[in-house]
Design a protein around this motif. Structure first.
Motif, PDB file in Angstrom:
ATOM      1  N   ILE B 314       0.839  -1.208   0.000  1.00 42.32           N
ATOM      2  CA  ILE B 314       0.000   0.000   0.000  1.00 42.32           C
ATOM      3  C   ILE B 314       0.874   1.259   0.000  1.00 42.32           C
ATOM      4  O   ILE B 314       0.473   2.322   0.492  1.00 42.32           O
ATOM      5  N   SER B 315       2.099   1.125  -0.541  1.00 45.40           N
ATOM      6  CA  SER B 315       3.032   2.255  -0.434  1.00 45.40           C
ATOM      7  C   SER B 315       2.521   3.517  -1.131  1.00 45.40           C
ATOM      8  O   SER B 315       2.878   4.621  -0.735  1.00 45.40           O
ATOM      9  N   GLY B 316       1.665   3.365  -2.141  1.00 46.78           N
ATOM     10  CA  GLY B 316       1.114   4.547  -2.803  1.00 46.78           C
ATOM     11  C   GLY B 316       0.336   5.418  -1.820  1.00 46.78           C
ATOM     12  O   GLY B 316       0.495   6.630  -1.784  1.00 46.78           O
ATOM     13  N   GLU B 317      -0.468   4.762  -0.989  1.00 46.37           N
ATOM     14  CA  GLU B 317      -1.249   5.534  -0.007  1.00 46.37           C
ATOM     15  C   GLU B 317      -0.358   6.092   1.096  1.00 46.37           C
ATOM     16  O   GLU B 317      -0.594   7.180   1.625  1.00 46.37           O
ATOM     17  N   ILE B 318       0.705   5.337   1.418  1.00 43.97           N
ATOM     18  CA  ILE B 318       1.653   5.823   2.432  1.00 43.97           C
ATOM     19  C   ILE B 318       2.356   7.078   1.909  1.00 43.97           C
ATOM     20  O   ILE B 318       2.512   8.062   2.630  1.00 43.97           O
ATOM     21  N   LEU B 319       2.735   7.049   0.638  1.00 44.92           N
ATOM     22  CA  LEU B 319       3.433   8.195   0.042  1.00 44.92           C
ATOM     23  C   LEU B 319       2.569   9.449  -0.004  1.00 44.92           C
ATOM     24  O   LEU B 319       3.079  10.557  -0.050  1.00 44.92           O
ATOM     25  N   GLN B 320       1.254   9.269  -0.006  1.00 40.98           N
ATOM     26  CA  GLN B 320       0.370  10.436  -0.044  1.00 40.98           C
ATOM     27  C   GLN B 320      -0.087  10.857   1.349  1.00 40.98           C
ATOM     28  O   GLN B 320      -0.925  11.738   1.489  1.00 40.98           O
ATOM     29  N   GLY B 321       0.462  10.187   2.367  1.00 38.43           N
ATOM     30  CA  GLY B 321       0.106  10.548   3.728  1.00 38.43           C
ATOM     31  C   GLY B 321      -1.267  10.060   4.143  1.00 38.43           C
ATOM     32  O   GLY B 321      -1.822  10.513   5.131  1.00 38.43           O
ATOM     33  N   LEU B 322      -1.831   9.115   3.376  1.00 34.61           N
ATOM     34  CA  LEU B 322      -3.186   8.631   3.690  1.00 34.61           C
ATOM     35  C   LEU B 322      -3.149   7.446   4.642  1.00 34.61           C
ATOM     36  O   LEU B 322      -4.089   7.183   5.370  1.00 34.61           O
ATOM     37  N   LYS B 323      -2.034   6.686   4.597  1.00 38.41           N
ATOM     38  CA  LYS B 323      -1.915   5.521   5.478  1.00 38.41           C
ATOM     39  C   LYS B 323      -0.534   5.498   6.107  1.00 38.41           C
ATOM     40  O   LYS B 323       0.389   6.174   5.646  1.00 38.41           O
ATOM     41  N   LYS B 324      -0.387   4.669   7.150  1.00 43.47           N
ATOM     42  CA  LYS B 324       0.879   4.507   7.848  1.00 43.47           C
ATOM     43  C   LYS B 324       1.387   3.075   7.623  1.00 43.47           C
ATOM     44  O   LYS B 324       0.585   2.185   7.325  1.00 43.47           O
ATOM     45  N   PRO B 325       2.682   2.842   7.805  1.00 41.88           N
ATOM     46  CA  PRO B 325       3.184   1.471   7.626  1.00 41.88           C
ATOM     47  C   PRO B 325       2.418   0.457   8.476  1.00 41.88           C
ATOM     48  O   PRO B 325       2.219  -0.686   8.062  1.00 41.88           O
TER      49      PRO B 325
END
Ligand code: SF4
Lengths: 85, 367
Positions: B314-325
Motif C-alpha cells: 500500500i506504499s502509494g497511499e503511504i506516500l500520499q500521507g493517507l496511510k501509515k506502515p
C-alpha cells in the motif's frame, strides 16, 4: 540518496575545466565540484549533494538561528523561575 | 562536526517541543514532504515527543520510492546487456522491479556499479570507451543540478558512450496533487530545505496563497525540524497561511540561480508517473531534444514491458500521507528491508524502512 551534508572547503583547484575543491566532512575528505558556488573560499562551508556543492552555508545566519533558539531556552528558564517563586 | 552537532542539542529540542505544546489548542495535521526529514523524525523519535493532538504525516519526497516501475524494469533490461556499464546511486540497487532488482542483475553477471556522483559515471565512460556507460538519473530538484552538469559536460567534451536514464521529479506539483485530493488531511507543510537550496522558495508562495496552507522551509537536523514545526503551528493557530524560511543558513528566496539555469539548459518539464501514486501533470524533468543522443530511454529500445506490483503493498497511499506502515499487513512480516515488497521499504528515506529500522515494527500501535 537525498542526503546533503555541510562540509568545510580545504583547498580549491581546477580540473577538466571545472572548479573543484577538497571538502572535509567529519574527517572524511572528498573531491567536490564547486561550479555552482564559484565564489566560495577556502575555510568556508558548503552544502554538498551527490558530489556537487549546491549552497554556501551562511555562518551569520547559522549563529542567528542558534541564538534565537537559545533565547527561547532563556525565556523558558525565566518563566519556570517565576512560576516556582 | 560543526553545523551539525549543535542542531542536535537535546535540551534545546525539549524546549521547542514545550513551546509547541503550549501553542497548540487543537489538533493539526502536518506533512513533511521530504524522505530525509521522515528519516530524521523517526530516527530521533521527534514524532513521539509531541502531544497526540498534533499528527505528522510522511510525504512522497523519496525519489527512490516514486521512480515508476516501468522505468525500474527498463533499467534492469539495460543493465543486463553485455555492452553496458550501468551506474546508479546505492539506494536504487534494491528497488524491486516487476521481477528482480539491480543487485540480482549484478549477481547474474551484469556490470552494475554504485557511484557517489554522476561525474563518477562520466569518468567511467571516459575510461571504458568500448562500453556504453548508462547513469540512472533519479532524484528531486536537489540532484538535478549534478545530473544536468554531467550530461552537459559529456556533450561539451563529446563523450559519446555516456547516457542517462532520466526519471527526475519535482516537489511543488506533488504538493499541489496532495492538496487537490479529496482525501487530503494535510493542513501545513514542512518544505524540504535541500530542494529549496537549489530552487529557492518563491515557487511555494502561490501554493500557500491559493490553498491557504502554511509552508515552512526547514532543515534536516532535529532542531531545524522542530523549529519548523513550531513556526507552522504558530501560523495554524493564528489562521495564517504564508511561506516562512527556518533554514536561513542554507536557503534564500531565489535559490541557486546558476544551478537553476543549468537545469533548464539540459532538462524540460514533463508529465511524470509516480510509482504508487500515478501520473502528476508537469511534475517531472526529461532531457531536451538536443540531448537525445545522451538519452538512454531513446538509445536502448526495450521491449514492451509488462509491469507487476506486489498486490499486498500500500506504499502509494503511504506516500500520499493517507496511510501509515502499521496499516500494511505485510509490514515487518512478508516485507522487510532485506526482502522489500515495495519501494518505501527500500530506501532509508522511505517511510516503511524508517519505521522498520528504528524499531517501530515491534509496537502494535504507533499513534
Ligand atoms: S511495508 Fe512493504 S508492502 Fe507494506 S506498504 Fe510498506 S513497502 Fe509496501
Amino acid at each position: 540518496m537525498c542526503l546533503s551534508v555541510p562540509g568545510k572547503v580545504l583547498e580549491i583547484m581546477e580540473e577538466d575545466g571545472f572548479k573543484m575543491g577538497r571538502v572535509n566532512f567529519s574527517g572524511i575528505t572528498k573531491k567536490i565540484c564547486l561550479q555552482y558556488i564559484p565564489d566560495i573560499q577556502v575555510g568556508e562551508y558548503a552544502l554538498v549533494h551527490v558530489g556537487f556543492a549546491i549552497a554556501k552555508l551562511d555562518e551569520k545566519e547559522a549563529a542567528k538561528t542558534l541564538r534565537l533558539l537559545g533565547e527561547l531556552e532563556q525565556l523558558q528558564d525565566e518563566s519556570k523561575e517565576e512560576s516556582s517563586s | 562536526m560543526k553545523y551539525i552537532d549543535e542542531y542536535r542539542d537535546e535540551k534545546l529540542a525539549r524546549n521547542i517541543v514545550n513551546d509547541i505544546s503550549r501553542t497548540l489548542t487543537r489538533p493539526w495535521v502536518i506533512m513533511e514532504v521530504c524522505g530525509g526529514q521522515t528519516h530524521a523524525i523517526v530516527k530521533y523519535g521527534l514524532d513521539q515527543m509531541f502531544p497526540k493532538r498534533m499528527e505528522l504525516v510522511h510525504g512522497p519526497g523519496c525519489p527512490v520510492c516514486v521512480t515508476p516501475l516501468e522505468l525500474i524494469d527498463k533499467a534492469l533490461a539495460i543493465a543486463s546487456r553485455p555492452d553496458v556499464i550501468f551506474c546508479s546511486f546505492g539506494d536504487m540497487m534494491r528497488v524491486p522491479g516487476s521481477g528482480d532488482d539491480l543487485l540480482q542483475v549484478k549477481a547474474r553477471g551484469g556490470d552494475v556499479r554504485i557511484v557517489y556522483s554522476p561525474l563518477d559515471a562520466l569518468k567511467l565512460a571516459r575510461e571504458n570507451p568500448e562500453k556504453k556507460v548508462v547513469f540512472f538519473a533519479v532524484g528531486f530538484e536537489t540532484t538535478a543540478p549534478a545530473n544536468a552538469m554531467a550530461v552537459w559536460k559529456a556533450k561539451e567534451d563529446g563523450v559519446r558512450n555516456f547516457s542517462m536514464l532520466v526519471s527526475h521529479v519535482l516537489v511543488p506539483p506533488a504538493m499541489t496533487a496532495i492538496l487537490n485530493s479529496s482525501k487530503n488531511r494535510v493542513q501545513g507543510f514542512l518544505a524540504a530545505g535541500h530542494v529549496c537550496s537549489v530552487m529557492g522558495y518563491w515557487e511555494y508562495e502561490p501554493i500557500s496563497t491559493d490553498y491557504r496552507v502554511p509552508i515552512v522551509v526547514s532543515g534536516f537536523e532535529p532542531l531545524d525540524i522542530l523549529e519548523g514545526i513550531l513556526m507552522l503551528v504558530r501560523q495554524l493557530e493564528l489562521g495564517k497561511a504564508k511561506v516562512e524560511n527556518q533554514y536561513t543558513r542554507i536557503v534564500t528566496r531565489s535559490g541557486n540561480t546558476l544551478a537553476q539555469e543549468k537545469i533548464l539548459d539540459v532538462f524540460e518539464v514533463c508529465d511524470r508517473n509516480w510509482r504508487g501514486i500515478g501520473e502528476i501533470p508537469q511534475s517531472g524533468l526529461r532531457l531536451k531534444d538536443e540531448f537525445n543522443s545522451f538519452d538512454a530511454a531513446k538509445i536502448f529500445k526495450t521491449e514492451q514491458i509488462q509491469t507487476q506490483e506486489s498486490p499486498l503493498c500500500i506504499s502509494g497511499e503511504i506516500l500520499q500521507g493517507l496511510k501509515k506502515p502499521s496499516d500494511c499487513p505485510a509490514f515487518g512480516r512478508q516485507c522487510t528491508p532485506e526482502n522489500p515488497l515495495g519501494t518505501t521499504m527500500v530506501s532509508s528515506e522511505g517511510t516503511c524502512a524508517a519505521f522498520y529500522n528504528f524499531g517501530r515494527h515491534e509496537l502494535q500501535e504507533f499513534y
